[in-house]
Design an enzyme around this catalytic site. Structure first.
Site, PDB file in Angstrom:
ATOM      1  N   GLN A 222      11.938  -4.350  -9.652  1.00  0.00           N
ATOM      2  CA  GLN A 222      13.402  -4.530  -9.570  1.00  0.00           C
ATOM      3  C   GLN A 222      13.980  -3.773  -8.376  1.00  0.00           C
ATOM      4  O   GLN A 222      15.066  -4.079  -7.911  1.00  0.00           O
ATOM      5  CB  GLN A 222      14.041  -4.037 -10.871  1.00  0.00           C
ATOM      6  CG  GLN A 222      15.565  -4.161 -10.914  1.00  0.00           C
ATOM      7  CD  GLN A 222      16.189  -3.181 -11.872  1.00  0.00           C
ATOM      8  OE1 GLN A 222      15.700  -3.019 -12.990  1.00  0.00           O
ATOM      9  NE2 GLN A 222      17.257  -2.514 -11.451  1.00  0.00           N
TER      10      GLN A 222
ATOM     11  N   GLY B  77       5.377   4.017  -9.064  1.00  0.00           N
ATOM     12  CA  GLY B  77       6.145   2.769  -9.228  1.00  0.00           C
ATOM     13  C   GLY B  77       5.195   1.577  -9.147  1.00  0.00           C
ATOM     14  O   GLY B  77       5.235   0.661  -9.980  1.00  0.00           O
ATOM     15  N   HIS B  78       4.321   1.583  -8.155  1.00  0.00           N
ATOM     16  CA  HIS B  78       3.347   0.490  -8.020  1.00  0.00           C
ATOM     17  C   HIS B  78       2.395   0.459  -9.220  1.00  0.00           C
ATOM     18  O   HIS B  78       2.076  -0.606  -9.741  1.00  0.00           O
ATOM     19  CB  HIS B  78       2.512   0.678  -6.740  1.00  0.00           C
ATOM     20  CG  HIS B  78       3.319   0.664  -5.478  1.00  0.00           C
ATOM     21  ND1 HIS B  78       3.241   1.662  -4.539  1.00  0.00           N
ATOM     22  CD2 HIS B  78       4.214  -0.238  -5.013  1.00  0.00           C
ATOM     23  CE1 HIS B  78       4.050   1.375  -3.533  1.00  0.00           C
ATOM     24  NE2 HIS B  78       4.658   0.237  -3.788  1.00  0.00           N
TER      25      HIS B  78
ATOM     26  N   GLY C  51       0.813  -1.214   0.000  1.00  0.00           N
ATOM     27  CA  GLY C  51       0.000   0.000   0.000  1.00  0.00           C
ATOM     28  C   GLY C  51       0.844   1.260   0.000  1.00  0.00           C
ATOM     29  O   GLY C  51       2.040   1.220  -0.267  1.00  0.00           O
TER      30      GLY C  51
END
Ligand SMILES: Nc1ncnc2c1ncn2[C@@H]1O[C@H](COP(=O)(O)OP(=O)(O)OP(=O)(O)O)[C@@H](O)[C@H]1O
Ligand SMILES: CC(C)(CO)[C@@H](O)C(=O)[O-]
Ligand code: BAL
Length: 252
Positions: free
Chosen positions: A121, A7-8, A2
């Site tokens: 990554q 990026g998520h 969360g």
């Protein structure tokens, strides 16, 4: 876990190229935290997260509570052999971290039964550990590793960046700069010189304490022995003010 950022969301977008139905799990997993303060202050802006997932076209969210994932308590026994790399780098600084990570990822996979799973990554070692867990249980799930999404000035996006003060935020740039130094000067210097010059960049930055900076073999995470190895990665972890950040760049 969360506190979503772009990026998520890049993981959701990439997932859309590989799957018809995308499920995002949001769960701040207690068994992977080795610092109770880190767990306690982990941000949990649920409404904001759900809105971001809706906008990204995510099909479903799996948001269990601790009791659902650990009905017998979060001290539930779990131990699998993850190989020697479990004890290096993050594993050396967060003892037991990858047992907790693989424990919860196995439970999340059992609940969602994905064909494909996306991981960033940014958590380079985590990807290796999850692949080792999949091999251990012989699970037919394809792992896709997504590139690191950065702020315009190079800082890797992270939920923990919210804890950085304006001064910390400036100092945090040394992480990506030191990694970029290795990429830019790889042909010029020896491995030892690259590491020492990259580490020297931290000398003049206030309030940044390096846990490790290493050029490692990307399969074993042992320090690289030769520039000719075909899987090389530079990895760093540092405490910026009171916030611990990690980052890495793949050399080749
Ligand atoms: N900047 C990023 N770019 C691409 N993927 C990312 C990025 N940050 C996190 N991820 C990936 O998103 C997934 C979920 O990460 P997680 O919830 O632990 O958030 P996080 O931002 O890495 O938080 P933190 O850095 O505080 O641990 C992981 O697979 C992680 O590698
Ligand atoms: C893999 C993971 C979901 C396990 O809690 C977490 O470590 C993360 O988001 O990187
Ligand atoms: N982003 C990896 C999970 C953790 O830091 O606990």
């Amino acid at each position: 876990m969360g506190a979503l950022h772009n990026g998520h969301i890049s993981l959701i977008k990439l997932a859309q190229q590989h799957a018809d139905i995308i499920i995002c799990s949001i769960f701040v997993n207690p068994t992977q935290f080795t610092d109770p303060k880190d767990l306690e202050k982990y941000p949990r802006p649920i409404e904001h997260d759900l809105a971001m997932l809706r906008d990204a076209g995510c099909n479903g969210v799996f948001m269990p509570n601790v009791e659902e994932m650990y009905p017998q308590g979060a001290d539930e026994k779990w131990h699998i052999d993850l190989g020697n790399a479990e004890f290096l780098l993050e594993g050396a600084f967060r003892k037991g971290h990858y047992q907790g990570v693989t424990q919860i990822v196995k439970k999340l996979f059992d609940a969602v039964e994905p064909d494909v799973a996306m991981f960033g990554q940014k958590d380079f070692q985590q990807v290796l550990m999850i692949k080792n867990m999949l091999a251990h249980f012989n699970l037919p799930i394809t792992i896709i590793v997504c590139p690191i999404i950065r702020e315009d000035d190079g800082l890797a996006m992270s939920s923990r960046n919210i804890h950085l003060s304006p001064e910390d935020r400036k100092h945090s740039l040394v992480l990506s700069k030191s990694l970029q130094f290795v990429i830019d000067h790889f042909e010029e210097y020896t491995l030892t010189e690259l590491e020492s010059k990259a580490k020297a960049l931290y000398d003049n930055v206030e309030d940044v304490a390096l846990d490790y900076f290493t050029i490692a073999n990307g399969n074993t995470l042992e320090p690289a022995k030769s520039k000719d190895e075909d899987n090389l990665v530079a990895l760093v972890a540092a405490k910026v003010g009171s916030t611990r950040l990690i980052d890495n760049m793949i050399i080749r």
